[in-house]
Design a protein around this motif. Structure first.
Motif, PDB file in Angstrom:
ATOM      1  N   VAL A 175       0.896  -1.127  -0.126  1.00  0.00           N
ATOM      2  CA  VAL A 175      -0.067   0.077   0.154  1.00  0.00           C
ATOM      3  C   VAL A 175       0.978   1.165   0.040  1.00  0.00           C
ATOM      4  CG1 VAL A 175      -1.784   1.218   1.080  1.00  0.00           C
ATOM      5  CG2 VAL A 175      -1.732  -1.137   1.463  1.00  0.00           C
ATOM      6  N   HIS A 176       0.649   2.017  -0.957  1.00  0.00           N
ATOM      7  CA  HIS A 176       1.654   3.219  -1.181  1.00  0.00           C
ATOM      8  C   HIS A 176       1.181   4.455  -0.414  1.00  0.00           C
ATOM      9  CE1 HIS A 176       4.689   5.664  -2.811  1.00  0.00           C
ATOM     10  NE2 HIS A 176       3.759   6.487  -3.293  1.00  0.00           N
ATOM     11  N   LEU A 177       1.858   4.572   0.698  1.00  0.00           N
ATOM     12  CA  LEU A 177       1.434   6.138   1.600  1.00  0.00           C
ATOM     13  C   LEU A 177       2.247   7.371   0.809  1.00  0.00           C
ATOM     14  CD1 LEU A 177       1.646   4.529   5.101  1.00  0.00           C
ATOM     15  CD2 LEU A 177      -0.284   4.640   3.596  1.00  0.00           C
ATOM     16  N   SER A 178       1.404   8.495   1.023  1.00  0.00           N
ATOM     17  CA  SER A 178       2.101   9.578   0.712  1.00  0.00           C
ATOM     18  C   SER A 178       3.186  10.234   1.234  1.00  0.00           C
ATOM     19  CB  SER A 178       0.814  10.593   0.349  1.00  0.00           C
ATOM     20  OG  SER A 178       0.405  11.090   1.560  1.00  0.00           O
ATOM     21  N   GLY A 179       3.342   9.940   2.624  1.00  0.00           N
ATOM     22  CA  GLY A 179       4.044  10.685   3.438  1.00  0.00           C
ATOM     23  C   GLY A 179       3.302  11.705   4.472  1.00  0.00           C
ATOM     24  N   LYS A 180       2.178  12.072   3.940  1.00  0.00           N
ATOM     25  CA  LYS A 180       1.400  13.064   4.609  1.00  0.00           C
ATOM     26  C   LYS A 180       0.830  12.411   5.756  1.00  0.00           C
ATOM     27  CE  LYS A 180       0.471  16.044   0.446  1.00  0.00           C
ATOM     28  NZ  LYS A 180      -0.488  16.443  -0.133  1.00  0.00           N
ATOM     29  N   VAL A 181       0.521  12.963   7.019  1.00  0.00           N
ATOM     30  CA  VAL A 181       0.185  12.533   8.211  1.00  0.00           C
ATOM     31  C   VAL A 181      -0.905  13.353   8.931  1.00  0.00           C
ATOM     32  CG1 VAL A 181       0.708  11.743  10.721  1.00  0.00           C
ATOM     33  CG2 VAL A 181       2.350  10.977   8.773  1.00  0.00           C
ATOM     34  N   PHE A 182      -1.992  12.998   9.303  1.00  0.00           N
ATOM     35  CA  PHE A 182      -3.052  13.596   9.882  1.00  0.00           C
ATOM     36  C   PHE A 182      -3.261  13.076  11.062  1.00  0.00           C
ATOM     37  CE2 PHE A 182      -3.505  14.555   5.339  1.00  0.00           C
ATOM     38  CZ  PHE A 182      -3.687  15.771   5.273  1.00  0.00           C
ATOM     39  N   LEU A 183      -3.737  13.615  12.149  1.00  0.00           N
ATOM     40  CA  LEU A 183      -4.284  13.254  13.418  1.00  0.00           C
ATOM     41  C   LEU A 183      -5.754  13.603  13.532  1.00  0.00           C
ATOM     42  CD1 LEU A 183      -1.184  13.746  15.685  1.00  0.00           C
ATOM     43  CD2 LEU A 183      -2.114  11.853  15.109  1.00  0.00           C
TER      44      LEU A 183
END
Length: 190
Positions: A175-183
């Motif tokens: 699964v390719h993640l963008s590197g952007k993170v949210f909480l």
């Protein structure tokens, strides 16, 4: 004096077990109260969601080695990768047996399963975000001896370590993640 081997530091976010739970179809997310909440808050679901369970390593209230469980919600086609990762901290759940990794879990202490954490995480995932959602210490599949309710440091470390585990799971699952993170969180998880 006897010599003792040093205790190794906890491997925070290390996966002990990764398992497939179910696929939540768009039709399921569009039906009944579940669908009403998803559609009213985020609009109609754009994609189905695969739900995985993760048992991972974290730390306890004194920094000692501990374990916790989390759900990893992965958007499916037509949602397209790369996906941003949302760390979701759910509200108060006093029942250990109600797992965020199992929409069907229930407890004799309650009349129905508390599906709100699953619904909220599914809202994000049905709109193209990968979601790591922890059960916290002492809840779900955690063997920690108690749930340190409203202990901010251990709740935060459980969420952060679930996100670490989700990143590792994403690699294993391709699964390719963008590197952007949210909480995101509410109530106890806020």
């Amino acid at each position: 004096l006897p010599s003792f081997a040093p205790v190794p530091p906890p491997s925070r976010g290390k996966i002990d077990r990764l398992f497939f739970v179910t696929t939540i179809r768009k039709a399921q997310m569009s039906a009944g109260l579940f669908g009403k909440v998803i559609s009213e808050i985020g609009g109609p679901p754009k994609c189905a969601v695969k739900l995985y369970g993760i048992e991972y390593e974290t730390i306890g209230v004194s920094g000692e080695q501990a374990n916790a469980s989390a759900a990893f919600f992965v958007p499916q086609a037509p949602c397209e990768a790369p996906f941003s990762l949302v760390g979701y901290a759910h509200g108060t759940n006093p029942v250990k047996e109600q797992l965020i990794t199992d929409p069907k879990t229930t407890s004799a202490k309650w009349t129905a399963p508390d599906q709100s954490p699953i619904v909220v995480a599914a809202i994000f995932a049905a709109h193209g975000y990968a979601v790591a959602a922890t059960d916290y210490l002492g809840l779900g599949l955690s063997t920690y001896p108690y749930h340190p309710y409203l202990h901010a440091a251990s709740e935060a470390s459980a969420v952060i370590d679930s996100m670490r585990a989700a990143r590792t799971a994403a690699k294993k699952l391709h699964v390719h993640l963008s590197g952007k993170v949210f909480l995101a969180g509410h109530s106890q998880g806020g």
